[in-house]
Design a protein around this motif. Structure first.
Motif, PDB file in Angstrom:
ATOM      1  N   HIS A 114     -11.644  18.200  -2.348  1.00 43.01           N
ATOM      2  CA  HIS A 114     -12.361  18.198  -1.063  1.00 43.01           C
ATOM      3  C   HIS A 114     -13.700  17.489  -1.201  1.00 43.01           C
ATOM      4  O   HIS A 114     -14.118  16.746  -0.304  1.00 43.01           O
ATOM      5  N   ASN A 115     -14.375  17.702  -2.323  1.00 44.35           N
ATOM      6  CA  ASN A 115     -15.658  17.028  -2.549  1.00 44.35           C
ATOM      7  C   ASN A 115     -15.470  15.513  -2.648  1.00 44.35           C
ATOM      8  O   ASN A 115     -16.254  14.745  -2.085  1.00 44.35           O
ATOM      9  N   LEU A 142     -16.161  10.163  -0.245  1.00 47.01           N
ATOM     10  CA  LEU A 142     -15.527   8.942   0.255  1.00 47.01           C
ATOM     11  C   LEU A 142     -15.734   8.786   1.759  1.00 47.01           C
ATOM     12  O   LEU A 142     -15.961   7.674   2.247  1.00 47.01           O
ATOM     13  N   GLN A 143     -15.698   9.892   2.513  1.00 50.32           N
ATOM     14  CA  GLN A 143     -15.931   9.831   3.956  1.00 50.32           C
ATOM     15  C   GLN A 143     -17.350   9.363   4.246  1.00 50.32           C
ATOM     16  O   GLN A 143     -17.579   8.537   5.125  1.00 50.32           O
ATOM     17  N   ARG A 144     -18.329   9.891   3.481  1.00 50.10           N
ATOM     18  CA  ARG A 144     -19.722   9.467   3.655  1.00 50.10           C
ATOM     19  C   ARG A 144     -19.868   7.973   3.396  1.00 50.10           C
ATOM     20  O   ARG A 144     -20.530   7.260   4.143  1.00 50.10           O
ATOM     21  N   GLU A 145     -19.234   7.498   2.298  1.00 51.23           N
ATOM     22  CA  GLU A 145     -19.311   6.076   1.969  1.00 51.23           C
ATOM     23  C   GLU A 145     -18.659   5.227   3.061  1.00 51.23           C
ATOM     24  O   GLU A 145     -19.191   4.188   3.457  1.00 51.23           O
ATOM     25  N   GLU A 146     -17.510   5.689   3.568  1.00 53.94           N
ATOM     26  CA  GLU A 146     -16.826   4.950   4.626  1.00 53.94           C
ATOM     27  C   GLU A 146     -17.675   4.926   5.897  1.00 53.94           C
ATOM     28  O   GLU A 146     -17.815   3.870   6.533  1.00 53.94           O
ATOM     29  N   ASP A 147     -18.254   6.056   6.280  1.00 55.88           N
ATOM     30  CA  ASP A 147     -19.097   6.114   7.472  1.00 55.88           C
ATOM     31  C   ASP A 147     -20.272   5.150   7.361  1.00 55.88           C
ATOM     32  O   ASP A 147     -20.618   4.464   8.329  1.00 55.88           O
ATOM     33  N   GLU A 148     -20.867   5.077   6.190  1.00 52.24           N
ATOM     34  CA  GLU A 148     -22.005   4.174   5.982  1.00 52.24           C
ATOM     35  C   GLU A 148     -21.562   2.714   6.113  1.00 52.24           C
ATOM     36  O   GLU A 148     -22.240   1.900   6.726  1.00 52.24           O
ATOM     37  N   LEU A 161     -13.190  13.789  -1.198  1.00 57.34           N
ATOM     38  CA  LEU A 161     -12.944  13.317   0.163  1.00 57.34           C
ATOM     39  C   LEU A 161     -14.233  13.244   0.972  1.00 57.34           C
ATOM     40  O   LEU A 161     -14.442  12.292   1.734  1.00 57.34           O
ATOM     41  N   ARG A 162     -15.125  14.236   0.808  1.00 53.86           N
ATOM     42  CA  ARG A 162     -16.411  14.202   1.520  1.00 53.86           C
ATOM     43  C   ARG A 162     -17.243  13.003   1.084  1.00 53.86           C
ATOM     44  O   ARG A 162     -17.832  12.300   1.905  1.00 53.86           O
TER      45      ARG A 162
END
Length: 161
Positions: free
Chosen positions: A123-124, A129-135, A126-127
């Motif tokens: 889960h960490n 990677l999600q932050r990097e993708e959002d940026e 994924l979080r």
């Protein structure tokens, strides 16, 4: 290397970190970071892995990592996974002074599987990677919005009157 009274040697080994998966550390850990470690000739590969993880405050289980021997010959790079019991400084000394003959790389274990990780760790990841993708998405949208604005301004100045 320094010869100790007990017949062992003390010296430095250089280890390159090639970690592909995101890591939680107290600071940014760029891919390819190189660390020099002061070790004894009887220090085992598993102890080198643990020491490197401690130095970089990586809290993952050391068994998720492996130390690899890297050598270059005829413009080819060869990697060999060291067993936990192998002694990196002894190997380094036997290989001679050339780093092309032998250097070390720390990588994730080659299982290629994510099942070695706990659910909270996954889960960490994924979080992160999600932050990097959002940026990345934010940067791209910003860049395209700027380009669109510049084109609209250019069109407005050239519009037929």
């Amino acid at each position: 290397p320094t010869l100790n009274k007990d017949g062992s040697f003390t010296g430095f080994i250089k280890v390159q970190l090639k970690l592909a998966r995101p890591r939680r550390t107290s600071f940014y850990l760029p891919r390819g970071t190189v660390k020099h470690l002061h070790v004894l000739s009887h220090t085992r590969a598993s102890e080198v892995i643990s020491a490197l993880l401690r130095k970089f405050t990586v809290v993952d289980d050391p068994r998720k990592f492996a130390l690899f021997e890297r050598s270059e010959k005829d413009d080819q790079v060869y990697l060999r996974k060291l067993s936990d019991e192998e002694q990196p400084l002894r190997l380094r000394l036997l290989a001679g002074p050339s780093e092309k003959a032998l250097s070390f790389v720390l990588k994730e274990n080659d299982s290629g599987e994510w099942d070695a990780f706990t659910l909270p760790e996954l889960h960490n990841f994924l979080r992160i990677l999600q932050r990097e993708e959002d940026e990345q998405v934010r940067r791209v949208r910003h860049r395209y919005a700027r380009c669109r604005r510049e084109m609209q301004e250019a069109l407005a100045t050239r519009a037929p009157r």
